[in-house]
Design a protein around this motif. Structure first.
Motif, PDB file in Angstrom:
ATOM      1  N   UNK A 151       0.845  -1.183   0.000  1.00  0.00           N
ATOM      2  CA  UNK A 151       0.000   0.000   0.000  1.00  0.00           C
ATOM      3  C   UNK A 151       0.890   1.246   0.000  1.00  0.00           C
ATOM      4  N   UNK A 152       0.598   2.157  -0.913  1.00  0.00           N
ATOM      5  CA  UNK A 152       1.455   3.317  -1.153  1.00  0.00           C
ATOM      6  C   UNK A 152       0.649   4.600  -0.979  1.00  0.00           C
ATOM      7  N   UNK A 153       1.296   5.624  -0.435  1.00  0.00           N
ATOM      8  CA  UNK A 153       0.698   6.957  -0.390  1.00  0.00           C
ATOM      9  C   UNK A 153       1.343   7.810  -1.469  1.00  0.00           C
ATOM     10  N   UNK A 154       0.516   8.341  -2.377  1.00  0.00           N
ATOM     11  CA  UNK A 154       0.997   9.224  -3.436  1.00  0.00           C
ATOM     12  C   UNK A 154       0.725  10.663  -3.008  1.00  0.00           C
ATOM     13  N   UNK A 155       1.777  11.448  -2.833  1.00  0.00           N
ATOM     14  CA  UNK A 155       1.638  12.855  -2.455  1.00  0.00           C
ATOM     15  C   UNK A 155       2.001  13.687  -3.674  1.00  0.00           C
ATOM     16  N   UNK A 156       0.993  14.182  -4.366  1.00  0.00           N
ATOM     17  CA  UNK A 156       1.178  14.860  -5.652  1.00  0.00           C
ATOM     18  C   UNK A 156       0.032  15.844  -5.853  1.00  0.00           C
ATOM     19  N   UNK A 157       0.364  17.113  -6.146  1.00  0.00           N
ATOM     20  CA  UNK A 157      -0.681  18.132  -6.256  1.00  0.00           C
ATOM     21  C   UNK A 157      -1.231  18.299  -7.664  1.00  0.00           C
ATOM     22  N   UNK A 158      -0.710  17.548  -8.631  1.00  0.00           N
ATOM     23  CA  UNK A 158      -1.280  17.559  -9.970  1.00  0.00           C
ATOM     24  C   UNK A 158      -2.282  16.397 -10.058  1.00  0.00           C
ATOM     25  N   UNK A 159      -3.580  16.700 -10.010  1.00  0.00           N
ATOM     26  CA  UNK A 159      -4.585  15.621  -9.921  1.00  0.00           C
ATOM     27  C   UNK A 159      -4.495  14.579 -11.022  1.00  0.00           C
ATOM     28  N   UNK A 160      -4.283  15.021 -12.257  1.00  0.00           N
ATOM     29  CA  UNK A 160      -4.256  14.058 -13.360  1.00  0.00           C
ATOM     30  C   UNK A 160      -3.072  13.102 -13.228  1.00  0.00           C
ATOM     31  N   UNK A 161      -1.923  13.638 -12.833  1.00  0.00           N
ATOM     32  CA  UNK A 161      -0.742  12.794 -12.653  1.00  0.00           C
ATOM     33  C   UNK A 161      -0.948  11.841 -11.485  1.00  0.00           C
ATOM     34  N   UNK A 162      -1.466  12.363 -10.377  1.00  0.00           N
ATOM     35  CA  UNK A 162      -1.686  11.522  -9.202  1.00  0.00           C
ATOM     36  C   UNK A 162      -2.646  10.379  -9.520  1.00  0.00           C
ATOM     37  N   UNK A 163      -3.739  10.689 -10.227  1.00  0.00           N
ATOM     38  CA  UNK A 163      -4.719   9.653 -10.563  1.00  0.00           C
ATOM     39  C   UNK A 163      -4.145   8.654 -11.559  1.00  0.00           C
ATOM     40  N   UNK A 164      -3.319   9.131 -12.479  1.00  0.00           N
ATOM     41  CA  UNK A 164      -2.695   8.224 -13.444  1.00  0.00           C
ATOM     42  C   UNK A 164      -1.751   7.256 -12.742  1.00  0.00           C
ATOM     43  N   UNK A 165      -0.987   7.772 -11.770  1.00  0.00           N
ATOM     44  CA  UNK A 165      -0.090   6.909 -11.003  1.00  0.00           C
ATOM     45  C   UNK A 165      -0.898   5.885 -10.214  1.00  0.00           C
ATOM     46  N   UNK A 166      -1.945   6.365  -9.522  1.00  0.00           N
ATOM     47  CA  UNK A 166      -2.776   5.461  -8.721  1.00  0.00           C
ATOM     48  C   UNK A 166      -3.383   4.359  -9.574  1.00  0.00           C
ATOM     49  N   UNK A 167      -3.948   4.732 -10.724  1.00  0.00           N
ATOM     50  CA  UNK A 167      -4.591   3.743 -11.590  1.00  0.00           C
ATOM     51  C   UNK A 167      -3.563   2.765 -12.154  1.00  0.00           C
ATOM     52  N   UNK A 168      -2.381   3.285 -12.481  1.00  0.00           N
ATOM     53  CA  UNK A 168      -1.327   2.407 -12.994  1.00  0.00           C
ATOM     54  C   UNK A 168      -0.837   1.428 -11.946  1.00  0.00           C
ATOM     55  N   UNK A 169      -0.709   1.885 -10.711  1.00  0.00           N
ATOM     56  CA  UNK A 169      -0.262   0.998  -9.635  1.00  0.00           C
ATOM     57  C   UNK A 169      -1.299  -0.078  -9.347  1.00  0.00           C
TER      58      UNK A 169
END
Length: 231
Positions: free
Chosen positions: A2-20
């Motif tokens: 389980x990972x916490x993504x700390x990123x203020x660019x919503x599209x990038x953060x969601x892309x990382x989350x979906x990819x993971x």
């Protein structure tokens, strides 16, 4: 994992989350330092993926607090800066690894897997127990030499159970480690996933139910059948 993504660019953060998620890695998102610290205080994460340039407490400040907590959580920093001085300062505040933007998701996954292995005291990348052979890098599972095709969630649950090395893992712990913060704590998802996972792995059952406590990997044939699974 389980990972916490700390990123203020919503599209990038969601892309990382979906990819993971496609790699059987559960991930939550924090868009600023305050939210990151709040989530870190509530949930147990294996790794923090931390952008340095975020609103509120900076990424560097969040990293310092993670280190000060003494939990040993690895930190992978994201930044658009690739100068040596920037890398040095990032490592100076506690980063364990660094990735500059833009980056390939596959590289991020490989780095996360490596950090997770290091965090677990250099346990071997391929884990074996009770005839199971689990390779987290290739996301492959074999039982007694036979390849077993698993869904992403089934793999994530099995990875947690295998990592416990025969110890009991509660349904709550599985929900916390293999699902993200949007999971309903009252859901039957864990029981349903474990039941399906048992069927995929085949008989004799290698996942034992400890009634009222949870689940564990057992090297002996499991005598708990599907209808008796109440943990």
């Amino acid at each position: 994992m389980r990972v916490l993504i700390v990123e203020d660019e919503p599209y990038l953060a969601e892309a990382i989350r979906d990819g993971l998620r496609l790699e059987a890695i559960a991930a939550d998102i924090a868009g600023d330092g305050d939210t990151a610290l709040e989530l870190l205080g509530i949930n147990a994460y294996d790794i923090a993926v931390l952008d340095r340039d975020i609103p509120g407490p900076s990424g560097d400040e969040v990293a310092k607090r993670i280190v000060a907590s003494g939990g040993g959580m690895p930190i992978l920093m994201l930044t658009a800066a690739d100068r040596l001085d920037d890398l040095a300062s990032g490592f100076g505040v506690g980063a364990d690894d660094y990735l500059t933007k833009p980056f390939e998701l596959r590289e991020l996954v490989l780095r996360l897997r490596a950090l997770d292995r290091r965090r677990a005291h250099m346990r071997p990348p391929v884990r074996e127990i009770a005839g199971l052979r689990l390779d987290p890098f290739r996301r492959e599972v074999h039982r007694d030499g036979r390849y077993v095709a698993l869904t992403r969630k089934q793999f994530a649950v099995l990875e947690v159970l295998v990592a416990a090395e025969g110890g009991v893992v509660s349904a709550e712990q599985l929900l916390e480690r293999a699902w993200d913060e949007n999971a309903d704590p009252f859901t039957n998802a864990v029981r349903i996933t474990v039941s399906a996972l048992r069927k995929r792995l085949g008989e004799p059952w290698v996942i034992t139910t400890v009634p009222g406590v949870g689940y564990r990997i057992d090297s002996r044939p499991d005598t708990v059948h599907e209808g008796e699974d109440r943990a």
